[in-house]
Design a protein around this motif. Structure first.
Motif, mmCIF file in Angstrom:
data_model
loop_
_atom_site.group_PDB
_atom_site.id
_atom_site.type_symbol
_atom_site.label_atom_id
_atom_site.label_comp_id
_atom_site.label_asym_id
_atom_site.label_seq_id
_atom_site.Cartn_x
_atom_site.Cartn_y
_atom_site.Cartn_z
ATOM 1 N N LYS A 102 50.587 39.314 48.570
ATOM 2 C CA LYS A 102 50.242 40.504 47.780
ATOM 3 C C LYS A 102 49.324 41.429 48.573
ATOM 4 O O LYS A 102 49.477 42.653 48.548
ATOM 5 C CB LYS A 102 49.559 40.080 46.480
ATOM 6 C CG LYS A 102 49.125 41.219 45.583
ATOM 7 C CD LYS A 102 50.309 42.039 45.085
ATOM 8 C CE LYS A 102 51.138 41.230 44.100
ATOM 9 N NZ LYS A 102 52.213 42.065 43.485
ATOM 10 N N ARG A 106 49.925 45.475 50.453
ATOM 11 C CA ARG A 106 49.055 46.629 50.197
ATOM 12 C C ARG A 106 48.384 47.145 51.478
ATOM 13 O O ARG A 106 47.554 48.069 51.405
ATOM 14 C CB ARG A 106 47.958 46.250 49.187
ATOM 15 C CG ARG A 106 48.464 45.887 47.803
ATOM 16 C CD ARG A 106 49.065 47.110 47.107
ATOM 17 N NE ARG A 106 49.331 46.855 45.707
ATOM 18 C CZ ARG A 106 50.437 46.286 45.230
ATOM 19 N NH1 ARG A 106 51.399 45.938 46.088
ATOM 20 N NH2 ARG A 106 50.611 46.082 43.942
ATOM 21 N N ASP A 113 41.447 48.627 47.157
ATOM 22 C CA ASP A 113 42.712 48.451 46.433
ATOM 23 C C ASP A 113 43.357 47.116 46.796
ATOM 24 O O ASP A 113 43.932 46.439 45.927
ATOM 25 C CB ASP A 113 43.674 49.597 46.763
ATOM 26 C CG ASP A 113 43.195 50.928 46.194
ATOM 27 O OD1 ASP A 113 42.297 50.897 45.326
ATOM 28 O OD2 ASP A 113 43.701 51.974 46.628
ATOM 29 N N LYS A 116 41.458 44.406 44.991
ATOM 30 C CA LYS A 116 41.771 44.413 43.564
ATOM 31 C C LYS A 116 43.136 43.788 43.305
ATOM 32 O O LYS A 116 43.312 43.018 42.340
ATOM 33 C CB LYS A 116 41.754 45.854 43.048
ATOM 34 C CG LYS A 116 41.851 45.974 41.535
ATOM 35 C CD LYS A 116 40.648 45.375 40.853
ATOM 36 C CE LYS A 116 40.694 45.590 39.351
ATOM 37 N NZ LYS A 116 39.532 44.995 38.655
ATOM 38 N N ALA A 117 44.104 44.098 44.176
ATOM 39 C CA ALA A 117 45.448 43.530 44.015
ATOM 40 C C ALA A 117 45.415 42.017 44.170
ATOM 41 O O ALA A 117 46.082 41.278 43.425
ATOM 42 C CB ALA A 117 46.396 44.153 45.042
ATOM 43 N N GLU A 119 42.809 40.076 43.572
ATOM 44 C CA GLU A 119 42.117 39.524 42.408
ATOM 45 C C GLU A 119 43.059 39.414 41.208
ATOM 46 O O GLU A 119 43.062 38.401 40.500
ATOM 47 C CB GLU A 119 40.918 40.401 42.052
ATOM 48 C CG GLU A 119 39.751 40.265 43.005
ATOM 49 C CD GLU A 119 38.569 41.115 42.570
ATOM 50 O OE1 GLU A 119 38.699 41.805 41.533
ATOM 51 O OE2 GLU A 119 37.537 41.090 43.246
ATOM 52 N N ASN A 120 43.846 40.451 40.974
ATOM 53 C CA ASN A 120 44.783 40.426 39.853
ATOM 54 C C ASN A 120 45.841 39.340 40.034
ATOM 55 O O ASN A 120 46.191 38.621 39.087
ATOM 56 C CB ASN A 120 45.451 41.787 39.688
ATOM 57 C CG ASN A 120 44.477 42.860 39.241
ATOM 58 O OD1 ASN A 120 43.456 42.565 38.610
ATOM 59 N ND2 ASN A 120 44.772 44.116 39.556
ATOM 60 N N ALA A 121 46.345 39.221 41.262
ATOM 61 C CA ALA A 121 47.326 38.175 41.536
ATOM 62 C C ALA A 121 46.688 36.798 41.380
ATOM 63 O O ALA A 121 47.331 35.846 40.901
ATOM 64 C CB ALA A 121 47.891 38.338 42.950
ATOM 65 N N LYS A 123 44.296 35.939 39.296
ATOM 66 C CA LYS A 123 44.189 35.617 37.873
ATOM 67 C C LYS A 123 45.493 35.043 37.338
ATOM 68 O O LYS A 123 45.493 34.093 36.545
ATOM 69 C CB LYS A 123 43.801 36.871 37.089
ATOM 70 C CG LYS A 123 42.384 37.361 37.369
ATOM 71 C CD LYS A 123 42.080 38.642 36.601
ATOM 72 C CE LYS A 123 40.674 39.142 36.924
ATOM 73 N NZ LYS A 123 40.368 40.416 36.211
ATOM 74 N N LEU A 124 46.602 35.622 37.773
ATOM 75 C CA LEU A 124 47.903 35.111 37.341
ATOM 76 C C LEU A 124 48.157 33.702 37.873
ATOM 77 O O LEU A 124 48.697 32.843 37.163
ATOM 78 C CB LEU A 124 49.016 36.058 37.807
ATOM 79 C CG LEU A 124 49.013 37.460 37.194
ATOM 80 C CD1 LEU A 124 50.113 38.311 37.825
ATOM 81 C CD2 LEU A 124 49.212 37.383 35.682
ATOM 82 N N TYR A 127 46.096 31.232 35.933
ATOM 83 C CA TYR A 127 46.718 31.018 34.624
ATOM 84 C C TYR A 127 47.874 30.031 34.723
ATOM 85 O O TYR A 127 48.032 29.151 33.864
ATOM 86 C CB TYR A 127 47.202 32.355 34.060
ATOM 87 C CG TYR A 127 48.002 32.213 32.787
ATOM 88 C CD1 TYR A 127 47.357 31.989 31.570
ATOM 89 C CD2 TYR A 127 49.397 32.276 32.796
ATOM 90 C CE1 TYR A 127 48.093 31.847 30.399
ATOM 91 C CE2 TYR A 127 50.122 32.129 31.643
ATOM 92 C CZ TYR A 127 49.468 31.910 30.445
ATOM 93 O OH TYR A 127 50.189 31.753 29.288
#
Length: 228
Positions: A102, A106, A113, A116-117, A119-121, A123-124, A127
């Motif tokens: 990811k 980017r 950016d 942030k990308a 970090e979002n990946a 979290k998934l 999960y």
């Protein structure tokens, strides 16, 4: 004399047989209420074991990262081979590889950016690692309470028998209620303990994978910060 010893031996064997406790018989003697609760606890135990082993092997697979993975990523990026780096991440089926992939997708955008990308990946990915683990925590808390419910039901049955005995109390009359109280309490505690230990073990292993992901992400970001 021989007949005396034979008689004593037979009495000892009979006493031993009487003291032998069959778990199956104990459950069956607990009455319908105890049997239903034991069956429910058995289902919860089966669910807990399935979730534990399914998550255990999934987390174990997620933690297997090639030691040379980041070195290869570094070589590809410093050599300007971004497509090769992306291909390496795609072919490596681990959360760490997906995070790095990811970030590579980017490259060219501001570092904030990219971070942030990732970090979002992340979290998934976390999960996915923790999927259904919370069910173990629920079973760990619910199983003992279900067992105590059986205890209350058993005591109610025993008190009901006492009330209907008309002053003539026989221990055999109370056996169904006492069996229900004992078996359901023990079964509930056993299921709860197994689920609790399983939950905490998975949490520890998940945390190790998360720390691994964070360390590799920081290493990747540091790589992008290195002067050309």
């Amino acid at each position: 004399m021989l007949a005396y010893f034979q008689e004593k031996t037979e009495l000892l064997e009979e006493a031993t047989q009487e003291k032998t406790l069959s778990i199956y018989k104990l459950i069956m003697d607990g009455g319908p209420g105890g049997q239903i609760i034991i069956a429910l606890l058995f289902v919860l135990l089966a669910v807990a074991l399935y979730i534990y082993f399914e998550r255990f092997f999934a987390i174990k697979a997620a933690s297997n990262v090639d030691k040379n993975f980041m070195n290869q990523i570094k070589d590809h990026i410093t050599g300007g081979k971004l497509e090769s780096a992306k291909a390496l991440c795609t072919n490596t089926n681990t959360p760490t590889a997906r995070l790095i992939g990811k970030g590579i997708s980017r490259i060219g955008k501001p570092l904030e950016d990219i971070n942030k990308a990732i970090e979002n990946a992340g979290k998934l990915e976390v999960y996915q690692l923790e999927k259904n683990v919370s069910v173990l925590a629920t079973i760990a808390g619910a199983a003992p309470m279900i067992g105590f419910l059986g205890t209350v039901i058993g005591m109610i049955v025993a008190i009901h028998e006492i009330a209907n005995a008309g002053g003539q109390i026989d221990i055999k009359m109370l056996s169904d209620g006492l069996y229900t109280a004992m078996t359901t309490t023990v079964a509930g505690l056993i299921v709860g303990i197994i689920a609790y230990i399983s939950y905490n073990h998975l949490v520890v292993r998940t945390d190790k994978v998360v720390y691994q992901m964070e360390a590799k992400s920081v290493e990747f970001l540091d790589l992008l910060n290195e002067p050309v």
